[in-house]
Structures are given as structure tokens and as C-alpha cells.
Design a protein around this motif. Structure first.
Motif: not given
Length: 217
Positions: A42-45, A54-57, A74-78, A88-94
Motif C-alpha cells: 500500500v503506497s499512498l502520497v 508526503g508518502h507512506i508505504l 508500516l514504514g517508511p513514512m515521510a 500530514i503524517g497522521s492523515a497518511l497513517v489513517r
């Protein structure tokens, strides 16, 4: 701000976001390795004013007691430095957790800051009878059931994709003699057990790839 799935044309921007957010390019290189070799992911921007900021994988992990369980790590996240601290990080996690549910994952694990991830429902993975392949503080390796009781009765080790081991080696080489970032220094002060210095190398990479707790959120 828009949170969306990674598109093919985002790869360069994702590399740049990870390279800008961390002290070395190890996390950016890790994202590329996982994109190529890990399935499913799962890769989101996070996109702001048409720009990826921002990005989370999430990538698969293996529970040694039951390889058939679909568990995501979960990870990486940036988040780019100029947009850190804006949620933005919290939004990516959710959004990432929702995407993992839609993928059919039963749980997510994360090696990260124990004062950050509980806000998403994470708790020490040891409460489910599982532990990280790396020798890390118990409270730092956390799990979240996406399906009720999906981890009930499970025990044993959880292993990350082999790309993490390769990236950890690169991180150790690049950071040798360069010191450790302030967030990790703070965390090290919270965990002053004699074994902490020995576990720091593998812990460092995955800790970084999860979140820079004082800036990304």
C-alpha cells in the motif's frame, strides 16, 4: 490536501520526499526496493497544491506461526521538512490503515514511537504474543488488529521483508561517525537498558522509516 494512491509518475517525487525528510537516502532506496520486490504493498502520497509532500508505504510481514495471515508493516513514512507538523503524517497513517483493510489485511505492525502510534489504536505487539525479529524495546513494536481477534492465539516472531536488512546495513555505513538525529537521541534516552546500544543499528532504520515523531505529525 489530497491523499491518494501512488501513481507510476510519482516515483521521482516520492524518492525526493523521503530523501529530504531523512538524514540519508536509505529510506528512499528502501521504498524503491520494496516497490520492486514486495507484494502486495500500500503506497499512498499526500498532495498539496499539485505537489507530492508526503508518502507512506505498507509492505507484507511474515508471522512465523502462521504464514497465511496477511499482516502489513508500516514504514517508511515521510513528509517534506517544510510541511512537517501539519498533520500530514497522521492523515497518511489513517488513510493507509483504511487501504490495508480494503486489501484484506487482518493486522498492521509498526516499529515506532510508543507515544505516537497508540492514537491510531496500536498497542504493544507482545500483548498478542508476537515479537519483532529485531531486538527492540517491547513498547516500540506495536500491532493493530484490523479484523477483530485476528491475532488471537498467535505467537512468535514477525519478520520484515529482506529489503529492510539491506537498507539497515546501508544506514549503518552512512551514519557511522555522523551521530544520530535529535528525535532518536530523545528516544534513546527513554530506553537506557544496557542492550540498547547493541540493538540500535537495526532499530534505527525502521524507527526512522516509521515517523520522525516530533516533526512529521
Amino acid at each position: 490536501m489530497i491523499i491518494r494512491r501512488e501513481a507510476l509518475e510519482d516515483s521521482g517525487a516520492i524518492f525526493a520526499v523521503n530523501a529530504a525528510a531523512f538524514e540519508t537516502s536509505s529510506e528512499a532506496d528502501l521504498v524503491e526496493a520494496l516497490r520492486e520486490h514486495a507484494r502486495p504493498t500500500v503506497s499512498l502520497v499526500a498532495q498539496l497544491d499539485g505537489r507530492v509532500v508526503g508518502h507512506i508505504l505498507f509492505s507484507p510481514v511474515i508471522a512465523e506461526a502462521n504464514h497465511s495471515l496477511r499482516i502489513m508493516g508500516l514504514g517508511p513514512m515521510a513528509v517534506t521538512p517544510e510541511h512537517q507538523g501539519e498533520g500530514i503524517g497522521s492523515a497518511l497513517v489513517r488513510a493507509g490503515l483504511d487501504a490495508c483493510r480494503a486489501l484484506g489485511a487482518c493486522a498492521v505492525v509498526v516499529l515506532g514511537h510508543p507515544r505516537y502510534y497508540p492514537r491510531f489504536g496500536c498497542q504493544p505487539a507482545s500483548r498478542f504474543g508476537i515479537h519483532c525479529e529485531y531486538d527492540v524495546p517491547d513498547e516500540a513494536f506495536m500491532a493493530l488488529e484490523l479484523k477483530a481477534d485476528s491475532l488471537r492465539g498467535l505467537s512468535g516472531r514477525v519478520s520484515y521483508h529482506e529489503a529492510f536488512d539491506l537498507a539497515t546495513e546501508r544506514t549503518r555505513e552512512l551514519l557511522m561517525g555522523a551521530g544520530i538525529g535529535p528525535e532518536l537521541k530523545d528516544f534513546a534516552c527513554d530506553h537506557s537498558s544496557p542492550s540498547f546500544a547493541k540493538l540500535l543499528d537495526p532499530y534505527l532504520l525502521i524507527m526512522c522509516t516509521c515517523v520522525l515523531i516530533n516533526s512529521v505529525t
